[in-house]
Design a protein around this motif. Sequence first.
Motif, PDB file in Angstrom:
ATOM      1  N   GLY A  50       0.833  -1.208   0.000  1.00  0.00           N
ATOM      2  CA  GLY A  50       0.000   0.000   0.000  1.00  0.00           C
ATOM      3  C   GLY A  50       0.858   1.246   0.000  1.00  0.00           C
ATOM      4  O   GLY A  50       0.564   2.233  -0.685  1.00  0.00           O
ATOM      5  N   ASP A  51       1.951   1.217   0.767  1.00  0.00           N
ATOM      6  CA  ASP A  51       2.865   2.358   0.785  1.00  0.00           C
ATOM      7  C   ASP A  51       3.492   2.558  -0.591  1.00  0.00           C
ATOM      8  O   ASP A  51       3.673   3.695  -1.047  1.00  0.00           O
ATOM      9  N   GLN A  56      -5.161   9.554  -7.160  1.00  0.00           N
ATOM     10  CA  GLN A  56      -5.459   9.727  -5.736  1.00  0.00           C
ATOM     11  C   GLN A  56      -6.122   8.473  -5.167  1.00  0.00           C
ATOM     12  O   GLN A  56      -5.828   8.049  -4.046  1.00  0.00           O
ATOM     13  N   LEU A  57      -7.027   7.869  -5.945  1.00  0.00           N
ATOM     14  CA  LEU A  57      -7.709   6.662  -5.481  1.00  0.00           C
ATOM     15  C   LEU A  57      -6.750   5.476  -5.373  1.00  0.00           C
ATOM     16  O   LEU A  57      -6.898   4.625  -4.493  1.00  0.00           O
ATOM     17  N   ALA A  85      -6.889   4.362   0.756  1.00  0.00           N
ATOM     18  CA  ALA A  85      -7.406   3.097   1.274  1.00  0.00           C
ATOM     19  C   ALA A  85      -8.770   3.237   1.938  1.00  0.00           C
ATOM     20  O   ALA A  85      -9.368   2.245   2.340  1.00  0.00           O
ATOM     21  N   GLY A  86      -9.304   4.454   2.092  1.00  0.00           N
ATOM     22  CA  GLY A  86     -10.564   4.652   2.814  1.00  0.00           C
ATOM     23  C   GLY A  86     -11.747   4.787   1.884  1.00  0.00           C
ATOM     24  O   GLY A  86     -11.785   4.236   0.770  1.00  0.00           O
ATOM     25  N   ASP A 104     -15.798  10.621  -2.131  1.00  0.00           N
ATOM     26  CA  ASP A 104     -15.421  11.999  -2.446  1.00  0.00           C
ATOM     27  C   ASP A 104     -14.532  12.108  -3.679  1.00  0.00           C
ATOM     28  O   ASP A 104     -14.249  13.224  -4.135  1.00  0.00           O
ATOM     29  N   PHE A 105     -14.101  10.981  -4.232  1.00  0.00           N
ATOM     30  CA  PHE A 105     -13.169  11.003  -5.358  1.00  0.00           C
ATOM     31  C   PHE A 105     -13.859  10.766  -6.707  1.00  0.00           C
ATOM     32  O   PHE A 105     -13.188  10.645  -7.724  1.00  0.00           O
ATOM     33  N   TYR A 106     -15.189  10.684  -6.708  1.00  0.00           N
ATOM     34  CA  TYR A 106     -15.906  10.364  -7.948  1.00  0.00           C
ATOM     35  C   TYR A 106     -16.514  11.593  -8.623  1.00  0.00           C
ATOM     36  O   TYR A 106     -17.245  11.471  -9.611  1.00  0.00           O
TER      37      TYR A 106
END
Length: 404
Positions: free
Chosen positions: A9-10, A65-66, A70-71, A75-77
């Motif tokens: 993930g990092d 950004q997506l 991981a959350g 808000d990214f759509y």
Amino acid sequence: MTDVRADNGDTARSLAASVLGGLDELTDGLVSVIGDQNPGYRLVDVVPRDDLWHSCHDNLRRVLQLIGHAGDAEDFYDAARATGRRRAEQQLPLDDVLRSFRLGGRLVWQALTDQARATGEVNNEAMLDLATRVWEVVDAISAQVAQAYHAAERSLVRADEQRRASLWEGLLQGRAADAGFAYEAGRTLRLPISGRYVVVAAAGPGDADAGFAEPLGSALEDLGSPSAWQSRADVLVGLVALPGRDVAGVVAAVGSVLAVPAGVSLVVDGLAAVHAAYRQAVLAMRTVPPGRSEVVCLAERLPEALLLSSPELTDSLLQNWLRGLLDLGGDERGLLLETLSTWVGTGGSATRSAQILHCHRNTVLNRIHRIEGLIEQRLTGGDLSLELALVVRALPFLPPPRVP
């Protein structure tokens, strides 16, 4: 295992952040790729280049950004939804829109792998996880685009239907006397502003006009008569252009599709006269006797139309002529009214009436004498009056006999 996933993930966040640093260049590349590999944008030519660049820029930023997020992704759509709505409004096919997002996904993956090679610190397992993450994000973004596109498309259809209905109402209320309104109505309905027209009014189809409009349009198109159709309450209304004066052809074409009472107006000139033709068509439709399904022209039903236009005078005429005959029971009343209608239709010929009624001429004369006694009017020995001819025309619209 948990530590490995965290490390992966990092890695995704790190690579995505690095690629974001060159977002403008990445956007330029995607616009170029779309131009080369997605010909739909060129063929339809509805998306300005500046619009395309900003859309690519916003969506690439959200994808990257997506990838590193991981959350909650809600808000990214925003960029994807805005693109879906805008492309629907521009009427760019959805397949072409989604193809551009797939091209963008490939470009993002290429940029991420190039960045990974440049650092030289990314292992195969991390790259496999990253590939899965990239296409998960592209799929999720594409789903949001499609959802927003379809929602906007439905909204546009509703708005178009409302606008079309508003134009129809304006036509039927006489607003086409205004040249600007007539132009807009003709452009929307794809009909000429001037020229000869008839209006058709058909009873019964109502909201089912969508099922009738296409075959009606095709049947009339074969005659060289373009048409437009709209459902209005329980009446299906048709506006038919007549390059010639083939009203009989219109009647036959409508009758080949509809099995309901329908009326055709007189020929009128241009969209400005459609409101008058609509009233004529409805009146013609009303002249179809109850229980029958046929298409009739007002020009051939003028006496009936005049009677229906003045119900008070028609009722007075019927009462003056039929008097006691209307008070009879159902069977005798029906028999005598049929005989009266036939008698008037044959010009007072007992022989011809008998042939039509399939009885002896003396039987016809006996019935006529019975009618004369009931209505206190002579029906033999002279010319039949115009009033009586009108009475016979009104017989199909008589109310049923009163039940004692």
